[in-house]
Design a protein around this motif. Structure first.
Motif, PDB file in Angstrom:
ATOM      1  N   SER A 188     -58.686  -7.695 -22.544  1.00  0.00           N
ATOM      2  CA  SER A 188     -58.883  -8.227 -21.210  1.00  0.00           C
ATOM      3  C   SER A 188     -60.360  -8.356 -20.894  1.00  0.00           C
ATOM      4  CB  SER A 188     -58.218  -7.301 -20.179  1.00  0.00           C
ATOM      5  OG  SER A 188     -58.312  -7.801 -18.872  1.00  0.00           O
ATOM      6  N   PHE A 189     -60.673  -9.107 -19.849  1.00  0.00           N
ATOM      7  CA  PHE A 189     -61.986  -9.011 -19.238  1.00  0.00           C
ATOM      8  C   PHE A 189     -62.056  -7.658 -18.527  1.00  0.00           C
ATOM      9  CE2 PHE A 189     -63.326 -12.989 -20.519  1.00  0.00           C
ATOM     10  CZ  PHE A 189     -64.543 -13.354 -19.937  1.00  0.00           C
ATOM     11  N   PRO A 190     -63.262  -7.215 -18.124  1.00  0.00           N
ATOM     12  CA  PRO A 190     -63.363  -5.883 -17.533  1.00  0.00           C
ATOM     13  C   PRO A 190     -62.456  -5.697 -16.321  1.00  0.00           C
ATOM     14  CG  PRO A 190     -65.544  -6.675 -18.083  1.00  0.00           C
ATOM     15  CD  PRO A 190     -64.601  -7.832 -18.282  1.00  0.00           C
ATOM     16  N   SER A 198     -68.802  -6.904  -5.773  1.00  0.00           N
ATOM     17  CA  SER A 198     -69.762  -5.803  -5.669  1.00  0.00           C
ATOM     18  C   SER A 198     -71.155  -6.211  -6.122  1.00  0.00           C
ATOM     19  CB  SER A 198     -69.268  -4.610  -6.516  1.00  0.00           C
ATOM     20  OG  SER A 198     -68.036  -4.130  -6.038  1.00  0.00           O
ATOM     21  N   TYR A 199     -71.244  -7.100  -7.113  1.00  0.00           N
ATOM     22  CA  TYR A 199     -72.549  -7.482  -7.646  1.00  0.00           C
ATOM     23  C   TYR A 199     -73.252  -8.552  -6.820  1.00  0.00           C
ATOM     24  CZ  TYR A 199     -70.256 -11.677  -9.459  1.00  0.00           C
ATOM     25  OH  TYR A 199     -69.567 -12.865  -9.565  1.00  0.00           O
ATOM     26  N   VAL A 221     -66.157  -0.033 -17.514  1.00  0.00           N
ATOM     27  CA  VAL A 221     -65.218  -0.461 -18.556  1.00  0.00           C
ATOM     28  C   VAL A 221     -65.826  -0.475 -19.958  1.00  0.00           C
ATOM     29  CG1 VAL A 221     -63.746  -2.350 -19.347  1.00  0.00           C
ATOM     30  CG2 VAL A 221     -63.878  -1.810 -16.910  1.00  0.00           C
ATOM     31  N   ILE A 222     -67.000  -1.065 -20.118  1.00  0.00           N
ATOM     32  CA  ILE A 222     -67.540  -1.254 -21.472  1.00  0.00           C
ATOM     33  C   ILE A 222     -67.725   0.058 -22.233  1.00  0.00           C
ATOM     34  CG2 ILE A 222     -69.530  -2.108 -22.791  1.00  0.00           C
ATOM     35  CD1 ILE A 222     -69.752  -4.408 -20.806  1.00  0.00           C
ATOM     36  N   HIS A 258     -71.207  -3.254 -11.844  1.00  0.00           N
ATOM     37  CA  HIS A 258     -70.262  -2.222 -11.398  1.00  0.00           C
ATOM     38  C   HIS A 258     -69.077  -2.098 -12.349  1.00  0.00           C
ATOM     39  CE1 HIS A 258     -72.632  -3.127  -7.818  1.00  0.00           C
ATOM     40  NE2 HIS A 258     -72.261  -1.982  -7.322  1.00  0.00           N
ATOM     41  N   VAL A 259     -68.413  -3.224 -12.627  1.00  0.00           N
ATOM     42  CA  VAL A 259     -67.248  -3.160 -13.518  1.00  0.00           C
ATOM     43  C   VAL A 259     -67.676  -2.922 -14.960  1.00  0.00           C
ATOM     44  CG1 VAL A 259     -65.765  -4.552 -12.038  1.00  0.00           C
ATOM     45  CG2 VAL A 259     -67.172  -5.683 -13.753  1.00  0.00           C
TER      46      VAL A 259
END
Length: 333
Positions: free
Chosen positions: A88-90, A190-191, A121-122, A116-117
């Motif tokens: 998935s994407f984050p 958020s960004y 996640v990474i 933020h994400v």
């Protein structure tokens, strides 16, 4: 059969999920798609005709983002119990659940500015799949264990399969070349730390003065614009872009999609986006501006250039599925 889960949080991610579901089915990989209630998100999945389940909603304030995210995590557990991993994407909600159940996380990303994400996640991922045009050192602050790159952009996964159908815009009462598509900025992310609504509205008026119909595709209800065509239920945005005079967005995806189709596109996103120059160098008519003056200049340039031949890129779909299969196989062994 390998079973992977994709949590689509934006219309772009819904397109990626749909392509992976379709190609995965041909390769013996089952991609389970979840999403949240968000403008145009489920609509895109319905357009592709793929199965999905929407869980929870989008939070605007930090408090809502936290509380709604916790609620989603509890519900996502039931869909993750029998999968082999996350592709998935984050998605902080999905990554927390998958990691908590001891399953591998494979993440795709082309937005290093979404700190933020990415920070959530990474670091949990086994591998990060990203366009080679983004410098690898940019990802280092997020501590990826491994980075796999490809010579292209994620949008090419569906642009390469696009077939024009003018009936889509005719049903909306639109005429080829007589309208401009607007996609407002991601102001509640958020960004997103800027206020670019003034630039957007000035650009709307600029195109209206030139005689174009404005087709506004809002992300949120407070981005509906009085006196223009507001598209609050999704049709295929690619069809809208293809038959338009141009696309203007405060983000990146719809501008990138349009430029890959050879349609002039303008993004007024004020941050750095590493893929712009890469796409332009391949001949795509993509323009960027950061303030009102440069945006008005860009309008002149994009309308003067008009349509161009679509550029060619690598479709990352096979690489994504092969990498995910490899990661799951290694974890099982």
């Amino acid at each position: 059969m390998i079973k992977l889960i994709f949590d689509a949080l934006t219309p772009k991610q819904a397109r990626i999920a749909a392509v992976l579901y379709q190609e995965g089915s041909r390769r013996g990989i089952n991609v389970v798609i979840t999403c949240r209630n968000y403008f145009h998100l489920a609509d895109i999945l319905r357009i592709y005709g793929v199965p999905y389940v929407c869980i929870g909603r989008y939070g605007v304030t930090p408090y809502e983002k936290l509380v709604y995210g916790l609620e989603r995590q509890r519900e996502l557990v039931e869909y993750v119990k029998d999968v082999d991993g996350m592709l998935s994407f984050p998605s902080p909600d999905l990554a927390r659940v998958v990691f908590g159940l001891g399953k591998p996380v494979i993440v795709m990303n082309d937005t290093p500015h979404a700190s933020h994400v990415n920070r959530l996640v990474i670091p949990l991922s086994e591998v990060l799949i990203a366009p080679a045009a983004i410098p690898q050192e940019i990802w280092k602050s997020y501590c990826p264990r491994r980075v796999v790159t490809f010579d292209g952009v994620f949008e090419y996964m569906w642009i390469s399969k696009f077939a024009p159908n003018e009936e889509v815009i005719k049903r909306l009462g639109l005429r080829r070349g007589e309208y401009v598509v607007f996609r407002p900025e991601e102001e509640h992310a958020s960004y997103y730390l800027w206020n670019t609504a003034t630039i957007r509205m000035r650009l709307v008026e600029e195109f209206r003065k030139r005689g174009y119909v404005i087709v506004n595709v809002p992300r949120y209800s407070d981005q509906i614009i009085n006196g223009v065509f507001n598209l609050t239920e999704a049709v295929d945005h690619l069809q809208l872009a293809y038959f338009s005079a141009g696309v203007v967005t405060g983000g990146a995806t719809m501008a990138t999609e349009a430029a890959l189709l050879g349609v002039p596109a303008l993004s007024y996103f004020p941050g750095d986006y590493y893929l712009d120059r890469y796409i332009r160098d391949r001949g795509a008519p993509l323009f960027r501006c950061r303030d009102l003056e440069s945006c008005l200049v860009a309008v002149e340039e994009m309308l003067k250039i008009g349509r161009t031949s679509p550029p060619k890129f690598e479709d990352p779909t096979p690489l994504i599925l092969e990498t995910a299969t490899e990661v799951v196989s290694l974890r099982e062994n």
